[in-house]
Design a protein around this motif. Sequence first.
Motif, short mmCIF file in Angstrom:
data_model
loop_
_atom_site.label_atom_id
_atom_site.label_comp_id
_atom_site.label_asym_id
_atom_site.label_seq_id
_atom_site.Cartn_x
_atom_site.Cartn_y
_atom_site.Cartn_z
N ARG A 94 0.71 -1.57 0.00
CA ARG A 94 -0.40 -0.14 -0.25
C ARG A 94 1.08 1.17 0.05
NH1 ARG A 94 -3.90 -0.98 4.16
NH2 ARG A 94 -2.54 -0.47 5.81
N ASN A 95 1.78 1.20 0.66
CA ASN A 95 2.33 2.08 0.98
C ASN A 95 3.54 2.59 -0.49
OD1 ASN A 95 2.32 2.76 4.04
ND2 ASN A 95 3.81 1.83 4.53
N LEU A 96 4.09 1.51 -1.21
CA LEU A 96 4.69 1.42 -2.40
C LEU A 96 3.49 2.06 -3.49
CD1 LEU A 96 7.11 0.72 -3.66
CD2 LEU A 96 6.64 -1.05 -4.09
N ALA A 97 2.45 1.61 -3.56
CA ALA A 97 1.46 2.46 -4.40
C ALA A 97 1.25 3.65 -4.74
CB ALA A 97 0.46 1.17 -4.44
N LEU A 98 1.33 4.57 -2.70
CA LEU A 98 1.34 5.29 -2.79
C LEU A 98 2.14 6.68 -3.55
CD1 LEU A 98 -0.77 5.54 1.33
CD2 LEU A 98 -1.97 6.25 -1.38
N MET A 99 3.35 5.49 -3.28
CA MET A 99 4.31 6.55 -4.14
C MET A 99 4.41 6.84 -5.07
SD MET A 99 7.18 5.36 -0.68
CE MET A 99 7.11 6.14 0.74
N PHE A 100 4.37 5.50 -5.87
CA PHE A 100 3.99 5.50 -7.32
C PHE A 100 2.69 6.47 -8.01
CE2 PHE A 100 6.15 1.34 -7.66
CZ PHE A 100 6.92 2.14 -7.93
N TRP A 101 1.93 6.24 -7.02
CA TRP A 101 0.93 6.85 -8.00
C TRP A 101 1.12 8.50 -7.63
CZ3 TRP A 101 -1.82 5.93 -11.77
CH2 TRP A 101 -3.84 6.94 -12.16
N ILE A 102 0.89 9.04 -6.40
CA ILE A 102 0.96 10.63 -5.76
C ILE A 102 2.54 10.67 -6.13
CG2 ILE A 102 0.26 11.54 -3.69
CD1 ILE A 102 -1.86 10.21 -2.55
N HIS A 103 3.56 10.90 -5.82
CA HIS A 103 4.66 10.97 -5.34
C HIS A 103 5.42 11.61 -6.89
CE1 HIS A 103 4.56 11.75 -1.10
NE2 HIS A 103 3.81 10.76 -1.13
N VAL A 104 4.79 10.11 -8.21
CA VAL A 104 5.84 10.54 -8.93
C VAL A 104 4.77 10.70 -9.68
CG1 VAL A 104 6.36 8.69 -11.08
CG2 VAL A 104 6.60 7.78 -8.53
N PRO A 105 5.31 12.10 -10.43
CA PRO A 105 4.94 13.17 -11.27
C PRO A 105 3.81 12.55 -12.71
CG PRO A 105 6.71 14.14 -11.73
CD PRO A 105 6.54 12.44 -10.38
N SER A 106 2.96 12.17 -12.97
CA SER A 106 2.84 11.84 -14.12
C SER A 106 2.82 12.80 -15.86
CB SER A 106 0.87 12.03 -14.66
OG SER A 106 0.21 11.29 -13.12
N GLU A 107 3.13 14.43 -15.10
CA GLU A 107 3.38 15.34 -16.38
C GLU A 107 4.64 14.97 -17.63
OE1 GLU A 107 2.23 16.44 -13.36
OE2 GLU A 107 -0.05 16.42 -13.95
N ARG A 108 5.38 15.09 -18.26
CA ARG A 108 6.54 13.89 -18.73
C ARG A 108 6.24 15.07 -19.56
NH1 ARG A 108 7.58 9.16 -17.10
NH2 ARG A 108 5.86 9.08 -14.58
N ASN A 109 7.76 15.59 -20.10
CA ASN A 109 8.48 16.28 -21.04
C ASN A 109 9.04 15.04 -22.19
OD1 ASN A 109 7.88 19.36 -20.16
ND2 ASN A 109 9.74 18.88 -19.84
N ILE A 110 7.59 14.53 -22.76
CA ILE A 110 8.60 13.58 -24.24
C ILE A 110 8.52 14.23 -25.54
CG2 ILE A 110 8.29 11.92 -25.47
CD1 ILE A 110 7.16 10.27 -22.64
N GLY A 122 2.47 8.83 -19.17
CA GLY A 122 3.25 8.75 -17.24
C GLY A 122 1.53 7.99 -16.63
N VAL A 123 0.98 8.41 -16.71
CA VAL A 123 -0.58 7.49 -15.67
C VAL A 123 -0.56 6.17 -16.25
CG1 VAL A 123 -2.76 7.26 -15.90
CG2 VAL A 123 -1.98 9.71 -15.72
N ILE A 124 -0.19 5.47 -17.41
CA ILE A 124 -0.66 4.18 -17.77
C ILE A 124 0.96 3.46 -17.84
CG2 ILE A 124 -0.17 2.93 -19.62
CD1 ILE A 124 -1.44 4.62 -21.10
N GLU A 125 2.09 4.00 -17.11
CA GLU A 125 3.23 3.32 -16.98
C GLU A 125 3.11 3.23 -14.90
OE1 GLU A 125 7.31 6.22 -15.58
OE2 GLU A 125 7.42 5.43 -17.45
N LYS A 126 2.07 4.19 -14.08
CA LYS A 126 2.14 4.64 -12.78
C LYS A 126 1.38 3.10 -12.82
CE LYS A 126 1.27 8.42 -11.85
NZ LYS A 126 0.57 10.05 -10.97
N LYS A 127 0.06 2.68 -13.52
CA LYS A 127 -0.43 2.36 -12.82
C LYS A 127 -0.41 0.81 -13.13
CE LYS A 127 -5.04 0.88 -11.99
NZ LYS A 127 -4.64 -0.98 -11.99
N THR A 128 0.51 0.43 -14.62
CA THR A 128 1.11 -1.10 -14.56
C THR A 128 1.65 -1.06 -13.61
OG1 THR A 128 1.32 -0.53 -17.42
CG2 THR A 128 2.71 -1.66 -15.78
#
Length: 522
Positions: A94-110, A122-128
């Motif tokens: 649960r803690n690891l999922a919270l860090m991935f989902w909230i603290h990893v930004p979805s906005e990327r400069n690609i 970014g959202v697909i990456e985190k959900k995966t």
Amino acid sequence: MVAHNPLFRGTWTVKRFQATVMNDIWPETLFFTLIATMVATVSKLTPHQLTIPSGLLTVLGTVLGLVISFRTSSAYERYQDGRKMWTNIHVASRNLALMFWIHVPSERNIEGLSKDQATLRGVIEKKTMINLIQAFSVSVKHFLRSEPGVYYQDLYPLVCFLPRYANPHGQHTAEDKLPLWSVSDDIAEAHARKDKNPRSAADTIGHHPQRTASLPTHSRGDTLIEDNKSEASWFRSWGKSSTPRPSRRNTFDPEKVLPEVDCHHPLRPARNPPEATMYDYIPLFRFFKWVVRVLLRRAKPQHEIEARLRRKKLNEVESNVPMEVCMVLSSYTASLMQQGIIQPALATGMTNNITTLQDTLSNLERIRNTPLPFAYQAHLRMSLWLYLLFLPFQIYNPFGWFTIPGTAFASFLLLGFLEIGQEIENPFNYDLNDLDLDHFCLHLQRELHEITAYTHPDPSTFVYSMWNQPFAPSDRRSAADLIHAEQYTLPHNKDGPEPGLASIRRTLINSWREVDQTTRHP
């Protein structure tokens, strides 16, 4: 895991009767009861007295009771340790999922992609990655139940996209296949040879489509539309039809919420407990089964025996799927660090949670692979048998005919505690008294999906609203009313502090005092 009385709650079935240890100990209890009946009958109806002095009865009974108590306590300690380890998996996941989902930004400069396309990636990456966290708990469940490989209805859809070959480009050969898929394919082929004539297709493949294509070839949306239409028509006709509504127990299928993907191997059920046979209800038949097996083994040719041993060795190959999942999660964390997407402190928290998952897996493996020494179990059981065998000869003089029910009760009591210790020693199997690993995995699955449903909005969009009263109970004005004033002032301010921070502190002190007085019992 049976938490309530399985005999007097709900519909009584033979399967619920297996939650007790009666079906395991009744042959031994019956045997010692017959011995007591023989002793009482001969001693009462003939001049022969089948009695022996009872001097050692108290001493041996006390020692034997302490040893059995230690046996049961040590087994229950392993049971509790297994439950604590699953709690650690739950918390770390649960803690690891919270860090991935909230603290990893979805906005990327690609480069080459618009802002919306980069955000979607970014959202697909985190959900995966969060789905892989769920796959870890499911793989641990199968690992503890000695079910190797990844070809299960609840596991394969979560990991099927992982790389299968060391060289992602060019020609793929069996020598390039990664350990996760190499071992799993060998095990799946062994099971396929074993299950050439399954009882039914549902026993092996479940509800997932089974085709030989390497990638999905149909649209999931079409299937969902048809399912929704059929469900809507069923609800419209339910009130008009006399057909009873299907119960949730008969329609419960948690795997149908997982992705439907094609697989070149038949997927085995997510939960596959062994079927109860007559040997489970009458354990005495196991002895005759062993005798027949020995006789048939001697009659078999040597080459058939060697082939059987090779197949058994293949089935015992373990594929450490949880470790493979942890390596993917660690690789993802390292990738985020290398790209500068997360700060070192956050990467440390992620690494600590992944380490907790690995440590918990090692502890669970220790519990499963470290049974009580066989010599201890055998010596304790033989000592108990000898004690119960000589018990009727020692208690006949003071009890008479009551020797029969007394011996039966003593056999039931002591043998029951011994069997309970043996049953809960490995709490990860399918026995009714084992830990409900399926429930733990489904509970974690629900929480991970709840985490990904959180949209982490800007606090300013919901903090300063009419619904929020931050200083209650001393000040019940809403946040929207408070922010319109230039400075905060105590309500009904008389001889109070100056407006501003001093008034806020006075309000918080008053709130503490009122809450402390109101919430205490008189």
